[in-house]
Design a protein around this motif. Structure first.
Motif, short mmCIF file in Angstrom:
data_model
loop_
_atom_site.label_atom_id
_atom_site.label_comp_id
_atom_site.label_asym_id
_atom_site.label_seq_id
_atom_site.Cartn_x
_atom_site.Cartn_y
_atom_site.Cartn_z
N SER A 82 -2.46 0.71 -2.40
CA SER A 82 -2.90 -0.05 -3.57
C SER A 82 -1.78 -0.94 -4.09
O SER A 82 -1.67 -1.21 -5.28
CB SER A 82 -3.35 0.92 -4.68
OG SER A 82 -4.32 1.80 -4.21
N ASP A 83 -0.93 -1.41 -3.17
CA ASP A 83 0.19 -2.25 -3.58
C ASP A 83 0.46 -3.29 -2.50
O ASP A 83 0.07 -3.11 -1.34
CB ASP A 83 1.44 -1.39 -3.80
CG ASP A 83 2.47 -2.08 -4.68
OD1 ASP A 83 2.15 -3.16 -5.22
OD2 ASP A 83 3.58 -1.53 -4.82
N SER A 84 1.13 -4.36 -2.89
CA SER A 84 1.49 -5.41 -1.94
C SER A 84 2.69 -4.98 -1.12
O SER A 84 3.40 -4.03 -1.45
CB SER A 84 1.80 -6.71 -2.69
OG SER A 84 0.68 -7.15 -3.41
N ASN B 223 -4.04 -10.04 -3.46
CA ASN B 223 -3.56 -9.40 -4.68
C ASN B 223 -4.52 -9.67 -5.84
O ASN B 223 -4.68 -10.82 -6.25
CB ASN B 223 -2.17 -9.92 -5.01
CG ASN B 223 -1.50 -9.14 -6.11
OD1 ASN B 223 -2.14 -8.52 -6.95
ND2 ASN B 223 -0.17 -9.16 -6.12
N TYR C 109 -4.76 -5.92 -2.45
CA TYR C 109 -3.31 -5.99 -2.29
C TYR C 109 -2.89 -6.24 -0.84
O TYR C 109 -1.82 -5.80 -0.41
CB TYR C 109 -2.62 -4.72 -2.83
CG TYR C 109 -2.62 -4.64 -4.34
CD1 TYR C 109 -1.71 -5.37 -5.10
CD2 TYR C 109 -3.55 -3.85 -5.01
CE1 TYR C 109 -1.71 -5.31 -6.49
CE2 TYR C 109 -3.57 -3.77 -6.40
CZ TYR C 109 -2.64 -4.51 -7.13
OH TYR C 109 -2.65 -4.45 -8.50
N GLN D 280 -1.32 -8.46 0.66
CA GLN D 280 -0.42 -9.56 0.35
C GLN D 280 1.00 -9.16 0.73
O GLN D 280 1.40 -8.02 0.51
CB GLN D 280 -0.48 -9.89 -1.15
CG GLN D 280 0.44 -11.02 -1.58
CD GLN D 280 0.74 -11.00 -3.08
OE1 GLN D 280 1.39 -10.07 -3.57
NE2 GLN D 280 0.26 -11.99 -3.80
N ASP E 162 -1.24 -14.22 0.35
CA ASP E 162 -2.46 -13.44 0.45
C ASP E 162 -3.19 -13.74 1.75
O ASP E 162 -3.13 -14.86 2.28
CB ASP E 162 -3.40 -13.76 -0.71
CG ASP E 162 -2.83 -13.36 -2.05
OD1 ASP E 162 -2.62 -12.15 -2.25
OD2 ASP E 162 -2.58 -14.25 -2.90
#
Length: 733
Positions: free
Chosen positions: A225-227, A503, A539, A541, A546
């Motif tokens: 859940s993060d870039s 994102n 996310y 990215q 992206d």
């Protein structure tokens, strides 16, 4: 305990999240509780940025047994049987560790299916990588990633004895920093033997089954859940490690368990592991639960409650059993040499109470955590400008390229050429039900022996089109997988989706997401293809770049008479026809030619007519006995599709019509290519007219050359370009 701000940052929780936690608990949380909230409120588990746009999906038709909200969706396929299916992403783990990430993605989606009582019978995948054609660092990296992902998919799926019968592989520079690995599995279940992920009945035991818990996969849901950035290489411990042989035992043990009336519900320990499975089972039923974490089978020394709740070790299930049947359940799993331990019981407290050697280490109300996670109304751009920065396609950039040379380049490009190097690593015939060979046009087909029918499966998304117009791209993705099923003579019934986007903190990405969801709603409702399951992956990215919006769609359709499937059986002397909507419009926007030869993919796109789409499907249904081959005209346009028909059927063609570049290589939906005996022309014309479609003869099959307008390409050369170039690219560079 360290500074609360550092803890929140490590767990990707905001100050607003912390205020909600304080309000729910009426006290300060401990570290175990913070970890649980972090996992359950992660983007991966809670859909907090996407939930409001998923509302309103078309999810109901008479044949839908189970829609979104369970482990997988289910549709009725006749004879008292249902098809259970779902697609999910394992993007971030596969980028960090391609073999393990892809393998556990396959294992996870299979558990989602067999936890509902179904035996998995077929898998698909949609995998996307960056530019592999260059001999530079990016090219080398993505060839490494491709090899690892394919090996992971085959290594797990083959060992499970589930055939991988189809899929798609695409390459775009937008995936240089984030590859996509979307896995789909379908299983067959008796409609009166479906199991759900619920835990109810005060005093009913909660039983842990499967592999022991280790420290692998810790923080996996939060990581997904993060870039990405340079520090992402340190996330390797967050990637799970799978064991398909254990999962095969777990599958057989669960199917044996399901034959007896021993359990209330069962849930896979997927993302967020024991946390998500326990809270979701209790949350669906409005129950509470007591769990003694020291009773969880562990494979590492010194593990603590935080690690046990957040580990994403694979091949594990959580069961809510009927009280009094514990010993029978223990016997079944002992027989299959799997761990099985009673770790708790169902309560009516509405709370999750966790104990560690008889001391309470966490207490959290279930419903606020599992059913009422925060909903973020992120900023959505009202006037996205990302396309303004891109130069428009200029037709002049391709006018001087010889059409024959252009076709040769297309046939050997990774976008078109044979991916046999990939699918030959998959066992696609195990279980002896696969009816179509991999790599051909249209859907993959599998025989269902239980009801003497067949199912057609397809997965697709044109991310370039979604980048230019997300709503139209999503509409066309839904229509395309339905068309693939119709090309085999099937009737599309339902879809599952895997919505891969960049994102969500970028307002233009949220606009893309909102538009794509609207497109899916429009297409699924008008085409009567309800969404029965799905997944969101945000996310995607890296370093502020992206991916293109990529709403992957997989469809399932029914073929009532498997003997009447439309086969790829074109013959010398057949006529080839284009069937399309009247006044078909061709364009180069988002096209393959624009990507390979133009200066940009940004140009006018051709929009779909869903009414004409349905008419094409009806035409195929009525005419399937008169058709030898049917192909969708999409990537690379008419010339590419006609060349592929010739390549697959080992026959040349003659098309002596004068066609310009747009007619040869332009792209548009609502058009297919069919070959048939000339004697059937009158019949086909009548059916086309009945459905207000245009049918025109474009070529005759025969000879040893592919002759299309001014193109004259030897069939043998075309076959060499098509079948050999991908393997050469992967192995030589």
């Amino acid at each position: 305990m360290q500074d609360i701000q550092s803890i929140l940052q490590q767990h990707k929780l905001s100050n607003d999240d912390y205020k909600k936690i304080l309000n729910i608990l009426n006290r300060e949380p401990n570290l175990v509780e913070i970890g649980i909230f972090s996992a359950m409120w992660s983007e991966h588990c809670s859909y907090k940025s996407s939930k409001i746009y998923l509302n309103g999906f078309h999810t109901k038709e008479d044949w839908v047994i189970q829609g979104p909200g369970e482990n997988a969706g289910i549709i009725d396929i006749g004879g008292g049987y249902g098809a259970v299916f779902k697609m999910e992403s394992h993007n971030h783990p596969s980028f960090i560790e391609p073999y393990a990430g892809a393998a556990t993605g396959v294992g996870g989606i299979m558990r989602d299916v067999f936890t509902m009582g179904a035996r998995p019978v077929a898998s698909l995948n949609s995998i996307r990588f960056g530019d592999i054609t260059k001999n530079n660092e990016i090219g080398k990296k993505h060839r490494y990633l491709l090899k690892g992902v394919v090996s992971g998919i085959s290594g797990y799926g083959n060992c499970m004895g589930v055939p991988t019968i189809g899929g798609e592989t695409t390459f775009e520079s937008c995936y240089n920093g984030n590859i996509l690995v979307n896995a789909f599995t379908l299983g067959i279940v008796k409609n009166n033997e479906i199991f759900y992920g619920k835990a109810e009945g005060v005093g009913n035991p909660v039983i842990y089954v499967g592999s022991k818990t280790g420290r692998d996969g810790l923080g996996g849901a939060v990581m997904s859940s993060d870039s990405f950035n340079e520090d992402s290489k340190k996330l390797r411990p967050a990637v799970q490690v799978g064991d398909p042989f254990t999962e095969k035992l777990l599958l057989e043990a669960c199917l044996e368990l399901f034959k007896e009336d021993l359990i209330v519900g069962i849930q896979d320990m997927g993302a967020a592991g024991l946390t998500s499975s326990s809270f979701e089972m209790a949350g669906r039923s409005g129950s509470g639960m007591i769990i003694h974490l020291d009773k969880v089978p562990m494979r590492e020394e010194g593990m603590n409650p935080y690690e046990l709740m957040l580990s994403e070790s694979q091949e594990r299930m959580l069961i809510c059993a009927k009280k009094g049947y514990e010993n029978k359940i223990l016997e079944i799993f002992k027989k299959w040499e799997l761990d099985c331990a009673i770790i708790g019981e169902v309560t009516n407290s509405g709370k999750m109470e966790l104990y560690w050697y008889n001391e309470k280490c966490a207490e959290i109300p279930v419903q606020p955590l599992s059913e009422k996670s925060p909903i973020l109304r992120r900023e959505v751009s009202q006037n996205p400008t990302y396309l303004d920065k891109i130069e428009s396609f200029k037709i002049d950039s391709i006018l001087d390229i010889n059409n024959g040379e252009m076709l040769e380049e297309i046939l050997k490009s990774p976008d078109i050429n044979s991916k046999s190097w990939i699918y030959e690593q998959y066992d696609n015939t195990i279980q002896n039900n696969t009816m179509t060979k991999a790599g051909k046009s249209g859907a993959s087909v599998i025989r269902i022996k239980e009801n003497d029918k067949a199912l057609a499966l397809s997965v697709y998304c044109n991310s370039r089109l979604c980048y230019i117009n997300p709503k139209e791209g999503a509409i066309q993705a839904v229509a395309k997988v339905g068309r693939d099923i119709a090309l085999k003579g099937g009737i599309p019934l339902a879809i599952t989706d895997c919505l891969n986007f960049g994102n969500p903190e970028n307002s233009e990405v949220m606009w893309q997401f909102k538009e794509a969801c609207e497109g899916i709603k429009i297409a699924s409702k008008n085409l009567k293809m309800p969404v029965v399951s799905g997944n969101v992956s945000l996310y995607n990215q890296t370093d502020n770049i992206d991916i293109y919006p990529t709403p992957s769609i997989a469809a399932v359709g029914i073929i009532d008479e498997p003997s009447k499937i439309i086969k790829d059986n074109s013959k010398d002397g057949n006529s080839v026809y284009i069937l399309c909507k009247n006044n078909l419009e061709l364009n180069f926007g988002a096209s393959l030619v624009a990507k390979l030869f133009g200066n940009s993919i940004k140009a006018e796109i051709s929009k779909i007519s869903l009414e004409d789409e349905l008419n094409i499907w009806k035409f195929l249904q009525v005419s399937k006995d008169k058709i030898d081959s049917a192909y969708d005209i999409h990537k690379g346009g008419l010339a590419t599709t006609l060349a592929k028909l010739c390549i697959f059927n080992n026959v040349g063609c003659i098309c002596d019509k004068k066609l310009d570049k747009l007619e040869l290589f332009g792209e548009s939906p609502n058009q297919i290519l069919i070959s048939a005996n000339k004697q059937n022309t009158e019949f086909l014309l009548q059916i086309a007219e009945k459905y207000n479609l245009c049918l025109r003869e474009i070529a005759t099959l025969g000879g040893n050359n592919i002759q299309i307008s001014d193109i004259n390409l030897p069939l043998s050369k075309a076959q060499t370009l098509f079948f050999d170039s991908f393997k050469e690219l992967i192995e030589d560079l």
